[in-house]
Motif scaffolding. Sequence first.
Motif, PDB file in Angstrom:
ATOM      1  N   ILE A 178     -10.920 -44.594 -15.254  1.00 33.95           N
ATOM      2  CA  ILE A 178     -12.177 -45.288 -14.947  1.00 33.95           C
ATOM      3  C   ILE A 178     -13.103 -45.163 -16.146  1.00 33.95           C
ATOM      4  O   ILE A 178     -13.360 -44.044 -16.630  1.00 33.95           O
ATOM      5  N   ALA A 179     -13.588 -46.310 -16.614  1.00 34.15           N
ATOM      6  CA  ALA A 179     -14.438 -46.299 -17.809  1.00 34.15           C
ATOM      7  C   ALA A 179     -15.830 -45.766 -17.487  1.00 34.15           C
ATOM      8  O   ALA A 179     -16.440 -46.174 -16.499  1.00 34.15           O
ATOM      9  N   VAL A 180     -16.303 -44.860 -18.322  1.00 32.75           N
ATOM     10  CA  VAL A 180     -17.687 -44.380 -18.212  1.00 32.75           C
ATOM     11  C   VAL A 180     -18.580 -45.140 -19.198  1.00 32.75           C
ATOM     12  O   VAL A 180     -19.778 -45.266 -19.006  1.00 32.75           O
ATOM     13  N   VAL A 181     -17.969 -45.644 -20.268  1.00 39.56           N
ATOM     14  CA  VAL A 181     -18.615 -46.646 -21.131  1.00 39.56           C
ATOM     15  C   VAL A 181     -17.654 -47.828 -21.143  1.00 39.56           C
ATOM     16  O   VAL A 181     -16.492 -47.689 -21.531  1.00 39.56           O
ATOM     17  N   LYS A 182     -18.123 -48.972 -20.660  1.00 39.48           N
ATOM     18  CA  LYS A 182     -17.216 -50.090 -20.355  1.00 39.48           C
ATOM     19  C   LYS A 182     -16.761 -50.875 -21.575  1.00 39.48           C
ATOM     20  O   LYS A 182     -17.564 -51.131 -22.487  1.00 39.48           O
ATOM     21  N   TYR A 183     -15.493 -51.267 -21.511  1.00 44.70           N
ATOM     22  CA  TYR A 183     -14.972 -52.296 -22.414  1.00 44.70           C
ATOM     23  C   TYR A 183     -15.130 -53.613 -21.664  1.00 44.70           C
ATOM     24  O   TYR A 183     -14.724 -53.728 -20.510  1.00 44.70           O
ATOM     25  N   TRP A 184     -15.746 -54.584 -22.300  1.00 43.80           N
ATOM     26  CA  TRP A 184     -15.859 -55.917 -21.668  1.00 43.80           C
ATOM     27  C   TRP A 184     -15.988 -56.941 -22.780  1.00 43.80           C
ATOM     28  O   TRP A 184     -16.970 -56.937 -23.522  1.00 43.80           O
ATOM     29  N   GLY A 185     -14.974 -57.747 -22.969  1.00 42.35           N
ATOM     30  CA  GLY A 185     -15.008 -58.775 -24.014  1.00 42.35           C
ATOM     31  C   GLY A 185     -13.968 -58.501 -25.086  1.00 42.35           C
ATOM     32  O   GLY A 185     -13.619 -57.353 -25.361  1.00 42.35           O
ATOM     33  N   GLY A 205      -0.889 -54.889 -23.597  1.00 45.63           N
ATOM     34  CA  GLY A 205      -0.677 -55.307 -22.202  1.00 45.63           C
ATOM     35  C   GLY A 205      -1.995 -55.368 -21.462  1.00 45.63           C
ATOM     36  O   GLY A 205      -2.324 -56.343 -20.791  1.00 45.63           O
ATOM     37  N   SER A 206      -2.778 -54.308 -21.593  1.00 47.03           N
ATOM     38  CA  SER A 206      -4.082 -54.215 -20.936  1.00 47.03           C
ATOM     39  C   SER A 206      -4.879 -53.218 -21.771  1.00 47.03           C
ATOM     40  O   SER A 206      -4.419 -52.083 -21.971  1.00 47.03           O
ATOM     41  N   ALA A 207      -6.044 -53.633 -22.267  1.00 44.59           N
ATOM     42  CA  ALA A 207      -6.740 -52.764 -23.225  1.00 44.59           C
ATOM     43  C   ALA A 207      -7.045 -51.385 -22.628  1.00 44.59           C
ATOM     44  O   ALA A 207      -6.875 -50.362 -23.292  1.00 44.59           O
ATOM     45  N   SER A 208      -7.445 -51.356 -21.366  1.00 46.21           N
ATOM     46  CA  SER A 208      -7.780 -50.060 -20.763  1.00 46.21           C
ATOM     47  C   SER A 208      -6.557 -49.141 -20.681  1.00 46.21           C
ATOM     48  O   SER A 208      -6.693 -47.921 -20.590  1.00 46.21           O
ATOM     49  N   ALA A 209      -5.339 -49.702 -20.741  1.00 38.66           N
ATOM     50  CA  ALA A 209      -4.110 -48.894 -20.683  1.00 38.66           C
ATOM     51  C   ALA A 209      -3.988 -47.967 -21.895  1.00 38.66           C
ATOM     52  O   ALA A 209      -3.362 -46.899 -21.800  1.00 38.66           O
ATOM     53  N   ALA A 210      -4.618 -48.338 -23.013  1.00 38.34           N
ATOM     54  CA  ALA A 210      -4.557 -47.492 -24.216  1.00 38.34           C
ATOM     55  C   ALA A 210      -5.165 -46.120 -23.923  1.00 38.34           C
ATOM     56  O   ALA A 210      -4.770 -45.106 -24.500  1.00 38.34           O
ATOM     57  N   ARG A 211      -6.125 -46.078 -22.991  1.00 33.42           N
ATOM     58  CA  ARG A 211      -6.793 -44.803 -22.667  1.00 33.42           C
ATOM     59  C   ARG A 211      -5.990 -43.973 -21.676  1.00 33.42           C
ATOM     60  O   ARG A 211      -6.172 -42.763 -21.578  1.00 33.42           O
ATOM     61  N   SER A 212      -5.100 -44.623 -20.894  1.00 35.72           N
ATOM     62  CA  SER A 212      -4.320 -43.887 -19.885  1.00 35.72           C
ATOM     63  C   SER A 212      -3.155 -43.109 -20.493  1.00 35.72           C
ATOM     64  O   SER A 212      -2.467 -42.382 -19.786  1.00 35.72           O
ATOM     65  N   SER A 218      -9.428 -62.737 -12.561  1.00 40.45           N
ATOM     66  CA  SER A 218      -8.928 -61.584 -13.311  1.00 40.45           C
ATOM     67  C   SER A 218      -9.965 -61.145 -14.352  1.00 40.45           C
ATOM     68  O   SER A 218     -10.787 -61.949 -14.802  1.00 40.45           O
ATOM     69  N   SER A 219      -9.892 -59.847 -14.746  1.00 39.57           N
ATOM     70  CA  SER A 219     -10.857 -59.388 -15.754  1.00 39.57           C
ATOM     71  C   SER A 219     -10.644 -60.136 -17.060  1.00 39.57           C
ATOM     72  O   SER A 219     -11.595 -60.414 -17.787  1.00 39.57           O
ATOM     73  N   ARG A 220      -9.396 -60.472 -17.345  1.00 41.77           N
ATOM     74  CA  ARG A 220      -9.094 -61.218 -18.581  1.00 41.77           C
ATOM     75  C   ARG A 220      -9.871 -62.540 -18.622  1.00 41.77           C
ATOM     76  O   ARG A 220     -10.554 -62.840 -19.585  1.00 41.77           O
ATOM     77  N   LYS A 258     -25.070 -53.314 -17.192  1.00 39.04           N
ATOM     78  CA  LYS A 258     -25.151 -54.292 -18.295  1.00 39.04           C
ATOM     79  C   LYS A 258     -23.932 -55.212 -18.264  1.00 39.04           C
ATOM     80  O   LYS A 258     -24.043 -56.420 -18.450  1.00 39.04           O
ATOM     81  N   MET A 259     -22.753 -54.609 -17.984  1.00 37.32           N
ATOM     82  CA  MET A 259     -21.532 -55.431 -17.891  1.00 37.32           C
ATOM     83  C   MET A 259     -21.662 -56.459 -16.757  1.00 37.32           C
ATOM     84  O   MET A 259     -21.381 -57.643 -16.933  1.00 37.32           O
ATOM     85  N   HIS A 260     -22.139 -56.009 -15.613  1.00 38.40           N
ATOM     86  CA  HIS A 260     -22.268 -56.935 -14.474  1.00 38.40           C
ATOM     87  C   HIS A 260     -23.411 -57.932 -14.683  1.00 38.40           C
ATOM     88  O   HIS A 260     -23.352 -59.049 -14.171  1.00 38.40           O
ATOM     89  N   ASP A 287     -16.092 -51.623 -11.535  1.00 43.86           N
ATOM     90  CA  ASP A 287     -15.396 -52.401 -12.556  1.00 43.86           C
ATOM     91  C   ASP A 287     -15.282 -53.851 -12.074  1.00 43.86           C
ATOM     92  O   ASP A 287     -16.168 -54.321 -11.387  1.00 43.86           O
ATOM     93  N   ALA A 288     -14.198 -54.520 -12.401  1.00 46.13           N
ATOM     94  CA  ALA A 288     -14.103 -55.926 -11.994  1.00 46.13           C
ATOM     95  C   ALA A 288     -13.628 -56.017 -10.547  1.00 46.13           C
ATOM     96  O   ALA A 288     -12.532 -56.489 -10.245  1.00 46.13           O
ATOM     97  N   GLY A 289     -14.457 -55.541  -9.643  1.00 47.62           N
ATOM     98  CA  GLY A 289     -14.153 -55.526  -8.214  1.00 47.62           C
ATOM     99  C   GLY A 289     -15.275 -54.834  -7.475  1.00 47.62           C
ATOM    100  O   GLY A 289     -16.171 -54.259  -8.103  1.00 47.62           O
TER     101      GLY A 289
END
Length: 326
Positions: free
Chosen positions: A12-19, A135-142, A189-191, A239-241, A281-283
Amino acid sequence: MKKITYFANANIAVVKYWGKACKQLNIPIVSSLSITLDKLGSLTSISETKNEDVLFVNGVQQKEESLNRFKSFLDYFRDTFGIKTFFKVESKNNIPTKAGVASSSSAYASLAAGLNELANINLPNKELSLLARLGSASAARSIFPFAAGLYGGENLSHEEAFGFSVNSPSIKDLRLIIILVSEKEKKISSRKAMIKSEESPFFKTFVQESKKDFHDGLNALQNCDLESLGTIMEHSTLKMHSVLWTLKPALNYFTSQSLAFMERICLLREQYGPIAFFTLDAGPNVKVLCHKDALEKIIEFLELDKQSIKYLISSPGNGVEKIDDR
Ligand code: PMV
């Protein structure tokens, strides 16, 4: 036939990636920070096939959008590493899929780790995070345990947009409560939503503001300073929303229940001080960041045990892990 299985925790992002800075290479336009969710994520088994790539998610064979995304990821993998075979992938999530609970972060992290082993290419974690990001940018953090970051920016190359581990000595004392307001698949989708977001008059501001959020958030995460981290997280979330709400037509992922929980958390802080912070997040699902010692009080105040809403509690967890097939 050889079958490799990996489990990755969602994050779960605490500082969001968006864009996106580059859509083709999935390079984020901003840097982000996150916490993994122990035991919540994706279990992914991979074996080789002769003629075509096949993907099953939660037992259902995938078609169209998610199959195309998966195939282009595998095409990149084959081209980059000179692999000739196709793959059968069976992925199961123990969190809702495509409902804004980061299931794609764990799905692509476990897939990248499994491919790495099956194809015998022995990528170190930094390179593995680059692969997962495609595949999914947030996956790099997992890929990493507990707390992690991902570099993004307008002019970054593929190699510069990697994930990294954040050292935070008392991170294991933090908890995330995941309030499952709705387990339904998101409508957009978030994409797609990210690409649309570029049209918002607030998008440039979000990108600009993210630099400071990343810098201050990293400090707060390293010091495990809940109040600073939580404040930055809520601000980054809103800010993201706000970018989404200021599209024409507006895009809204919240439900009235999400808003009610956000309001309750603000009321809780008025009563008990800065002990709980929300993020979405996106939901519509609301995640609450807190210290483990405050859990009981927060659950009681939000009346989570008195409602029919499901909720999960998770602590920061391990990075991607191999699972023995028995
Ligand atoms: O990695 P994606 O494409 O699933 O996008 C993730 C976007 C957010 O979850 C909203 C924020 C983030 O940094 O994880």
